[in-house]
Motif scaffolding. Structure first.
Motif, short mmCIF file in Angstrom:
data_model
loop_
_atom_site.label_atom_id
_atom_site.label_comp_id
_atom_site.label_asym_id
_atom_site.label_seq_id
_atom_site.Cartn_x
_atom_site.Cartn_y
_atom_site.Cartn_z
N VAL A 1 5.78 -0.41 2.06
CA VAL A 1 6.00 -0.59 3.50
C VAL A 1 6.08 -2.09 3.83
CG1 VAL A 1 5.18 -0.04 5.82
CG2 VAL A 1 4.57 1.47 3.92
N ASN B 1 8.56 4.77 6.25
CA ASN B 1 8.41 5.34 7.60
C ASN B 1 9.56 6.29 7.95
OD1 ASN B 1 6.42 3.40 7.51
ND2 ASN B 1 6.81 2.58 9.55
N ASN C 1 2.26 3.03 10.48
CA ASN C 1 1.60 3.97 9.57
C ASN C 1 0.18 4.28 10.03
OD1 ASN C 1 2.97 4.68 6.74
ND2 ASN C 1 3.81 2.76 7.52
N ASP D 1 -0.01 12.20 -0.31
CA ASP D 1 1.27 11.90 0.35
C ASP D 1 2.37 11.96 -0.69
OD1 ASP D 1 0.14 9.62 -0.82
OD2 ASP D 1 1.19 8.25 0.52
N GLU E 1 0.28 6.30 13.42
CA GLU E 1 0.64 7.71 13.22
C GLU E 1 -0.51 8.47 12.56
OE1 GLU E 1 3.73 9.51 13.94
OE2 GLU E 1 3.72 7.81 15.32
N GLN E 2 -1.14 7.81 11.60
CA GLN E 2 -2.23 8.49 10.91
C GLN E 2 -3.38 8.77 11.87
OE1 GLN E 2 -5.51 7.60 9.87
NE2 GLN E 2 -5.82 9.22 8.36
N GLN F 1 8.47 11.20 5.23
CA GLN F 1 7.10 10.69 5.16
C GLN F 1 6.28 11.13 6.37
OE1 GLN F 1 6.76 6.35 5.05
NE2 GLN F 1 4.62 6.53 5.67
N PHE F 2 6.85 10.99 7.54
CA PHE F 2 6.06 11.30 8.74
C PHE F 2 5.95 12.81 8.99
CE2 PHE F 2 6.66 6.78 10.55
CZ PHE F 2 5.46 6.38 9.99
N LEU G 1 3.05 13.63 6.95
CA LEU G 1 1.81 13.11 7.55
C LEU G 1 1.32 14.04 8.66
CD1 LEU G 1 -0.31 10.80 7.65
CD2 LEU G 1 1.16 9.68 9.34
N THR H 1 -4.94 4.36 1.41
CA THR H 1 -3.55 3.97 1.12
C THR H 1 -3.41 3.33 -0.26
OG1 THR H 1 -3.85 1.82 2.18
CG2 THR H 1 -3.02 3.62 3.56
N GLY I 1 -2.07 7.58 2.01
CA GLY I 1 -0.95 6.90 2.65
C GLY I 1 -0.20 6.02 1.66
N ARG J 1 5.60 9.98 0.00
CA ARG J 1 5.49 8.57 0.37
C ARG J 1 6.73 7.80 -0.11
NH1 ARG J 1 1.60 8.79 -3.84
NH2 ARG J 1 2.36 7.80 -5.74
#
Lengths: 622, 622
Positions: free
Chosen positions: B428, B395, B436, B384, B439-440, B399-400, B403, B451, B424, B387
């Protein structure tokens, strides 16, 4: 350490902790009257900015304050208390030999330690006949006290330093928390404080005999607070060590301190602590009462307990842990537990109940206790004597039966306008934490919750400050108002100075994590400031904005000891050659250049850009 | 420390960590074939009971193992790999001067350090043409490998010691967790492991060139694992220190270790670590590739990167962090971040992309990378690179976006039967953690999540192991399979031996808290055992059942140093006179006596008793 009453030694050690924190200056925000001065800690950054943070350290970190531990701190509230005209100075209870320990004692020793505390004796004050001096009583009558205004200013902090963050977008980013039912306004007004205290959703622990206290609030709509326990015991420690621990604890951020002394010199220790404490002091009076009956629980009587309450109320204790929820019928519910009753106060009362075949005298005399509380404004901390001592006992019948009783007692206390908070566990695995908060809110009507941890696992002796900081952060987010710290020595021994600091820092982390998650308006600003310092390689600012600047600097020095490294645009992780933060700056420069170059292409739709079809154009974040 | 290649010094230090943990004995559970021996750590309690725990420490804690760091560990898997007949030994890539650092180097120095690693050279093995040697490939073809059986036995642990707990009621109590979507069976079968690997929900990192590895699984339906990072850097550290850190890290419970070396001697360091490591080793190959081009990110090429992958795959690296999700269109999304791109690999790739105006070569060559991975069974750890580096960047769009790309890449990797996990964040706040995980799970199809923390606040430099253990415990409970540790030195400097231990213990706490909350069948048994020891004043057992027996004992000794205290029926918190646990025993005795006395009143209904109307009768818990 070998000379237990070596005052110069103590003064010297206290002297060590009188320095302000690095780059910090004590500042006072003045309220609506000149004698209402609320302390803040202003941190001077190397880029000229000023960051102001909540300050629990009291006059000790003010170089201009004249501190003499033998005379005690100057009064903050004496004028406010006197001018209300509803209390009076009186002779007070007659001091007794057993106040400093129940056993036959060395008279010479007692005389010697009392002499050292001679300059700390004050004549006690109590409510005039028929009066009620609790902050809750004033609040319910619509009176905004100076204490309430003090709390409001203190909770807000110095808003000027946040000015640049207080654009709408920034506030939104910082505030997009999940309050989990809390309602924290952007600006705390004195009237808001009054309202919260009136509803019982917050307390301001402030005994009229503790005028040295800098008022603070405990409630879910204020910053999450932490409590540190100190206290001598039958096995170790001395008075000087305890006062030193107090000053040390508030330096690192303890909002409240509980004196859990159980051994000798218990009364005199309390004089020293109270007269030198700018934070509220809580106690568990049953501990001293037990000393008075030679440690035999079944010999306790209501009369001895009542006398102890008055003794401590006259000294200025701000809240009492009272285990009035340990009722006789609940005691057998603990029989099949893995670790039975682990609360000291809870087990004392359980033993008393079964020895006498009787309902607890605390429960039966609860209204009598309320009468004492309101005469001095001592707040209840209704103790969870049946809290679980391990994961496998969490959330059981005994625990929740007691919690429901604490809810009933809260209603009685509120009938007397006595400020009340509720103690909670203990040992609770993560998935069972929410139920604790839900049950507390449901049965205790939003009276502030005050939990010990909870510890999420049992297998971390030596590291229970971490095992419990996890649970504390979670339950703080969910609505717990104050977190009682756990030190690395939990389950193993008595915390020393370093343990106290480690416990406090772990709990400052938990409390701040909770404030950030709840979306407290002032919390995230500090994170943002330190992150900016980190990104801009302002190492010194990064240390000084942290919870423990000394340790941060020391750790950095271990790898890169040279002073030049404090301004170096690299860190020890990647070295001088390559640095990810430096590259980010290059990305920014690059993107800016591209943006200029692409200015002529403005007709392209924003949507097309956002889809990534067009490169190098910075896309503003939502 | 001043003699960087002082082998006797190293051996001596390694010798220090070869002692078994207190009261512990290495035991092996044999599987379906004699060469399948799964290590456990049996802890002998003072009451005669035996508690067996998961053991990551490898042969180092087996006094009978013959350890020579210059020869490396004995092979665990060589026979299994060879007998599958789908791989072959080959000459391997030609070694190059730049493998140990890109700059012009002191030839004599390189020769000297390589000579020390001479005994660690192995001829590499790779898949025969057209073959795929990944555990996922076997799993999907229905083959249960010895590695899978090994994992099953290891995850179950020694079930005999739990026998007394495995009554239905006890199991229910221990298991009443909230699995948050996990499905952990009471008994892990080899077939279950095969199924999880086949679905991509678990990986077994096990390069065929790392036969020394003791197989382990990373997946949400297994115990939560932790990773420790070690590695030299341009600024400090030496090879010996790194091997010592490895042995130290696995002693305290690291399930995986990543070698993040960025400085000199990078290839030879890796030989030392791999040949002496019983746990999977991960790397970030772009770090070494960057060294080969003198630290100039824009000089990186696919060819150099590819060559580096092969170099490391031949050495036996078990998983590669590949930042293939840092795509060109995502780079500008980071421009308005407070801390930009903080991942080293991410910033390297971002710089490459903007310098060349091109899509990432990692993204474009992803299928080529898969071909290498499956020839050695190297697992992907999809990095990531975007990140967040602070709470305020959490978030976000960058980042997304990355992902979601990692999810696409997962599908491609799985098409090749290449084992894959997803990295990850990072930083956060608590209230943003669940998103997180959601979404993952949504975009990455239950591929294991791995993570770094996350850190819940930014203001705790010096204590980030705690700030992040909070987030790690929470996300572990939610379904993250492996937690990458953070040490107290995070953001400040390179961790030393003590920092590594502190980081590992904090993460063992987080992982165990997650296992307990998920209701893992084996997790709570250890908590229950230590709680029982605590209640029965078996101090020594309490220390030895904890995560760090040495520190627990040391802390206890600080207050009560005498050996007699280890069997004393009191602790330093309350002293010998009064003890809450002792009182609980009295409550039990009392309740038992009352129960006998009340035996004649059996006609009273259980409901009436449960209501508390009748006193002193123990009420069995549900």
């Amino acid at each position: 350490m070998n000379a237990p009453h070596d005052l110069p030694g103590l003064a010297q050690r206290l002297g060590l902790t009188r320095e302000p924190l690095p780059a910090s200056r004590k500042a006072y925000v003045t309220g609506s009257r000149p004698d209402l001065r609320v302390p803040q800690r202003d941190i001077q950054l190397t880029n000229g900015e000023l960051v102001s943070v909540y300050d629990t350290s009291g006059p000790y970190t003010d170089p201009e304050a004249d501190i003499d531990v033998r005379r005690g701190l100057p009064s903050v509230r004496a004028g406010w208390i006197a001018e209300r005209g509803d209390s009076e100075v009186y002779a007070g209870r007659q001091r007794q030999a057993m106040d400093d320990g129940g056993k036959a004692r060395d008279g010479e020793h007692i005389a010697a330690i009392r002499e050292q505390a001679a300059g700390l004796q004050r004549q006690p004050r109590r409510a005039k006949a028929g009066a009620n001096v609790s902050q809750m009583h004033y609040a319910r009558r619509g009176i905004v006290t100076p204490e309430m205004e003090y709390v409001a200013l203190r909770e807000n902090g110095r808003r000027e330093w946040m000015a640049e963050y207080l654009t709408d977008a920034e506030r939104e980013r910082r505030r997009r928390g999940n309050p989990m039912g809390a309602h924290i306004p952007d600006l705390i007004t004195p009237e808001f404080v009054r309202d919260e205290v009136a509803r019982g959703r917050a307390i301001i622990p402030a005994n009229i005999n503790h005028p040295e206290v800098e008022p603070m609030a405990i409630g879910r709509n204020f910053r999450v607070k932490i409590n540190a326990n100190i206290g001598n015991s039958a096995v170790t420690s001395s008075i000087e060590e305890e006062v030193d621990k107090l000053v040390w604890a508030i330096r690192w951020g303890a909002d409240n301190v509980m004196d859990l002394s159980t051994g000798r010199d218990i009364h005199t220790t309390r004089d020293w602590i109270l007269r030198n404490s700018p934070v509220p002091i809580g106690t568990v009076p049953i501990y001293q009462a037990l000393e008075k009956v030679g440690g035999i629980a079944e010999d306790l009587t209501w009369e001895i307990f009542r006398d102890t309450l008055i003794e401590q109320a006259e000294q200025g204790v701000d809240y009492f842990t009272i285990h009035a929820g340990v009722r006789l019928p609940f005691v057998p519910m603990t029989v099949n537990r893995r670790t039975g009753i682990v609360s000291r106060g809870g087990s004392i009362m359980a033993k008393w109940c079964i020895a006498h075949h009787r309902e607890s005298f605390l429960y039966e005399h609860f209204e009598d206790i309320c009468e004492i509380m309101k005469a001095y404004d001592v707040a209840f901390s209704l103790g969870d004597g049946l809290r679980p001592g391990c994961a496998s006992d969490a959330n059981d019948e005994a625990q929740f039966a007691e919690l429901r009783t604490l809810g009933e007692l809260t209603q009685i206390a509120w009938k007397h306008d006595v400020q009340t908070m509720i103690e909670g566990p203990g040992h609770v695995p993560m998935h069972m934490i929410q139920a604790n908060m839900d049950e507390q809110l449901k049965h205790c009507h939003e009276a502030p919750f005050y939990t010990l941890g909870p510890l999420t696992i049992d297998i971390a002796p030596g590291y229970d400050h971490i095992a419990s900081a996890i649970g504390a952060a979670m339950i703080g987010w969910m609505g717990t108002a104050m977190l009682c710290y756990v030190t690395p020595k939990e389950h193993l021994g008595l915390p020393d100075r370093e343990d106290v600091k480690q416990g406090i820092i772990a709990y400052k982390i938990a409390a701040h994590a909770a404030d950030v998650a709840k979306g407290h308006p002032a919390a995230r600003a500090r994170d943002d400031a330190i992150s900016k310092a980190r990104f801009e390689f302002r190492w010194t600012d990064q240390f000084n904005l942290g919870l423990d600047p000394d340790t941060a600097r020391e750790f950095h020095d271990e790898t890169l000891p040279k002073d030049a490294s404090k301004v170096a645009h690299f860190c020890s992780m990647c070295g001088p050659k390559f640095c990810s933060m430096k590259i980010t700056q290059e990305v920014r420069d690059y993107a800016a250049a591209q943006q200029q170059a692409d200015a002529g292409m403005a007709q392209k739709s924003a949507e097309f850009k956002a889809a990534g079809g067009e490169l190098y154009i910075p896309i503003a974040k939502g």
